[in-house]
Design a protein around this motif. Sequence first.
Motif, PDB file in Angstrom:
ATOM      1  N   TRP B  55       0.643  -1.255  -0.029  1.00  0.00           N
ATOM      2  CA  TRP B  55       0.019  -0.061  -0.053  1.00  0.00           C
ATOM      3  C   TRP B  55       0.754   1.267  -0.015  1.00  0.00           C
ATOM      4  O   TRP B  55       0.514   2.299  -0.546  1.00  0.00           O
ATOM      5  CB  TRP B  55      -0.788   0.020   1.255  1.00  0.00           C
ATOM      6  CG  TRP B  55      -1.954  -1.000   0.849  1.00  0.00           C
ATOM      7  CD1 TRP B  55      -2.146  -2.220   1.452  1.00  0.00           C
ATOM      8  CD2 TRP B  55      -3.058  -1.099  -0.035  1.00  0.00           C
ATOM      9  NE1 TRP B  55      -3.246  -3.061   0.563  1.00  0.00           N
ATOM     10  CE2 TRP B  55      -3.838  -2.087   0.050  1.00  0.00           C
ATOM     11  CE3 TRP B  55      -3.462   0.043  -1.130  1.00  0.00           C
ATOM     12  CZ2 TRP B  55      -5.026  -2.566  -0.930  1.00  0.00           C
ATOM     13  CZ3 TRP B  55      -4.718  -0.353  -1.819  1.00  0.00           C
ATOM     14  CH2 TRP B  55      -5.184  -1.448  -1.788  1.00  0.00           C
ATOM     15  N   ILE B  58       1.723   1.647  -3.529  1.00  0.00           N
ATOM     16  CA  ILE B  58       0.492   2.238  -4.205  1.00  0.00           C
ATOM     17  C   ILE B  58       0.448   3.989  -3.970  1.00  0.00           C
ATOM     18  O   ILE B  58       0.288   4.855  -4.767  1.00  0.00           O
ATOM     19  CB  ILE B  58      -0.682   1.530  -3.982  1.00  0.00           C
ATOM     20  CG1 ILE B  58      -0.569   0.096  -4.480  1.00  0.00           C
ATOM     21  CG2 ILE B  58      -1.837   2.315  -4.810  1.00  0.00           C
ATOM     22  CD1 ILE B  58      -1.545  -0.614  -4.082  1.00  0.00           C
ATOM     23  N   GLN B  62       0.695   7.030  -6.239  1.00  0.00           N
ATOM     24  CA  GLN B  62      -0.575   7.941  -6.474  1.00  0.00           C
ATOM     25  C   GLN B  62      -0.347   9.442  -6.085  1.00  0.00           C
ATOM     26  O   GLN B  62      -1.329  10.153  -5.675  1.00  0.00           O
ATOM     27  CB  GLN B  62      -1.698   7.558  -5.784  1.00  0.00           C
ATOM     28  CG  GLN B  62      -1.894   5.859  -6.175  1.00  0.00           C
ATOM     29  CD  GLN B  62      -2.893   5.902  -7.454  1.00  0.00           C
ATOM     30  OE1 GLN B  62      -3.651   6.438  -7.423  1.00  0.00           O
ATOM     31  NE2 GLN B  62      -2.295   4.854  -7.917  1.00  0.00           N
ATOM     32  N   VAL B  66      -3.830   7.099  -0.868  1.00  0.00           N
ATOM     33  CA  VAL B  66      -4.675   6.219  -1.481  1.00  0.00           C
ATOM     34  C   VAL B  66      -6.122   6.676  -0.620  1.00  0.00           C
ATOM     35  O   VAL B  66      -6.358   6.432   0.412  1.00  0.00           O
ATOM     36  CB  VAL B  66      -4.414   4.656  -1.337  1.00  0.00           C
ATOM     37  CG1 VAL B  66      -5.488   3.907  -2.124  1.00  0.00           C
ATOM     38  CG2 VAL B  66      -3.153   4.528  -1.867  1.00  0.00           C
ATOM     39  N   GLN B  67      -7.029   7.232  -1.490  1.00  0.00           N
ATOM     40  CA  GLN B  67      -8.314   7.595  -0.763  1.00  0.00           C
ATOM     41  C   GLN B  67      -8.312   8.205   0.435  1.00  0.00           C
ATOM     42  O   GLN B  67      -8.841   8.026   1.500  1.00  0.00           O
ATOM     43  CB  GLN B  67      -9.152   6.076  -0.379  1.00  0.00           C
ATOM     44  CG  GLN B  67      -9.956   5.899  -1.913  1.00  0.00           C
ATOM     45  CD  GLN B  67     -11.018   4.812  -1.631  1.00  0.00           C
ATOM     46  OE1 GLN B  67     -11.188   4.214  -0.614  1.00  0.00           O
ATOM     47  NE2 GLN B  67     -11.459   4.266  -2.739  1.00  0.00           N
ATOM     48  N   LEU B 210     -10.991   1.219   2.559  1.00  0.00           N
ATOM     49  CA  LEU B 210     -10.416   0.863   1.197  1.00  0.00           C
ATOM     50  C   LEU B 210     -11.069  -0.083   0.377  1.00  0.00           C
ATOM     51  O   LEU B 210     -10.879  -0.445  -0.822  1.00  0.00           O
ATOM     52  CB  LEU B 210      -9.013   0.567   1.077  1.00  0.00           C
ATOM     53  CG  LEU B 210      -7.917   1.699   1.692  1.00  0.00           C
ATOM     54  CD1 LEU B 210      -6.446   1.159   1.273  1.00  0.00           C
ATOM     55  CD2 LEU B 210      -8.199   2.930   0.797  1.00  0.00           C
TER      56      LEU B 210
END
Lengths: 261, 278
Positions: B55, B58, B62, B66-67, B210
Amino acid sequence: MRPVRVAWTFLRLGAINELQYRLNFFVAAFQSLLAVAVALVVLRLVYSHTTELNGWSEPELMCVLGIQILLGGVIRAAIQPNMERIVDEVRDGKLDHALTKPEDSQLLVSVREFRIWRTVDVISGGAVLGVGLARLEASVGAGEALSFAGLLLVGGVLIYCFWLVLATGAFWIVHMWFLAELFEGVYATGRWPIGIYPGWLRYSLTWLIPIGFAITVPAEAVTSRLEWTTPLLALAFAAALFLVTRWFWRFGLRRYSGASA
Amino acid sequence: MSAVPLARQHPVRAMVDFYVTAMRTQVQTQFQYRAAAYMYLVGMVAEPVIYLVVWTTIAKQQGGEVQGITVGQFAAYYIVWTLVRNMNIVFTPYGWEWRIREGQFSAALLRPLHPIHYDIAEFAGGKLIWVVLYLPIAAGLTLIFDPDLSVTPLEVCVFFVAIWGAYLIRTMLLWLLGMVTFWTTRGSAIFETYIMAELLLSGRLVPLKLMPEWTQSVADFLPFQWAFYFPIQTLVGDLPAGELLGGLGMQVLWIAVGSFLVWICFRASVSKYSAVGN
């Protein structure tokens, strides 16, 4: 040829023994399907938040996953049961039964158990790998397929050596109930290409615990990432580790004295 | 001269005595095998480290999150995760399989207390050592992954209660599952299904935020998140006081439901008991 004959005899015996319990096949098949389903859900979840992970696309990671499950099947069918038996027998003093036989002790302790139903993971892992390969944009040539097969074999040897080194530890530490959990935990790291891990962990997973060589390198072969030096390095490393493992086994054996036999 | 009968203790005091003694024995036992406990911990820590690395990778790709969850927050989540996991490891169904098959349960049934008390007390004692052994690992993970964590005294207090709540919820759930072995010695397919459901619906794999929304809705009706996600969130989630206390209430509810089911099922199961071995 004699070692191969001995191994083959034990393999047949193990298979005949397990074939008596057919219901276990369905249990193993169900568990394997469940594990694959969850792994694919995790993969989908990851790729619902990104399009590539450290340069690996979803089909490519499916190949890594397939190889990890496939090799996991080989480990659980043929390697792990033997190694756990060594640990148990050192503790119970029953290893004498293997040591007093007129055959090489390392060979004997490595082939006595074979759990045929656990090979369903080889099939399900193969299927995941197949789907991953089919979804790849580039096709896999004969040379790549051949180097993949060879590297997978080398990976199997490396994992075997690693397990035997751990199991040999039983000559010093008798209370080794944690081995399976320790290995499962570490082996799970192979589900992702080792390039994503921080440097210290990446080096450990390559040279200390050879997960990188066993899983990521064969995956590199089918995803056209392999450098020509890597297979040579893997082969040399496997040969060296095999020799060290053999020495370590004999060294450990000197400490053994049957506790209850 | 006749023997003087032992003074009868108050039941509560007797129970406290039992728990303290059983826990103390376990602390000493676990401490004796600390090398083994460490190896086990290393195997266990691999799981959150993998999730964390995936994660974090990721999030970095990004642009740092993430979110809405940043790299530092992921690190905090999985480091606290490991402590919560330490606390919610309980007697497994595979252990049940062993103790039924080998006839180990016969002795437990002859004792005056319900067998669940022995499991609760022994594992609770083991936790004290495991958590102490985990602290250096937590310090190492903190240095490497640089978590973003700020906590209030209230959060720490609620966390301390919530990890024991998580322990009891999971004890009840795995006891219920373990009792399957009274009927069959091949319960592993059922156990694995449970573990997979828990993995996806508890926050063990990823912060529930998530997961797809429908999964979060399903998770709301199940006990799993109260043994994983909630205790982690008490420290990392910056939850308001109302939600913290409401969460503890949910834990009490699930412990009560679990205890009731264990009580009912144990009465039904124990009549099926016949040791395979011994």
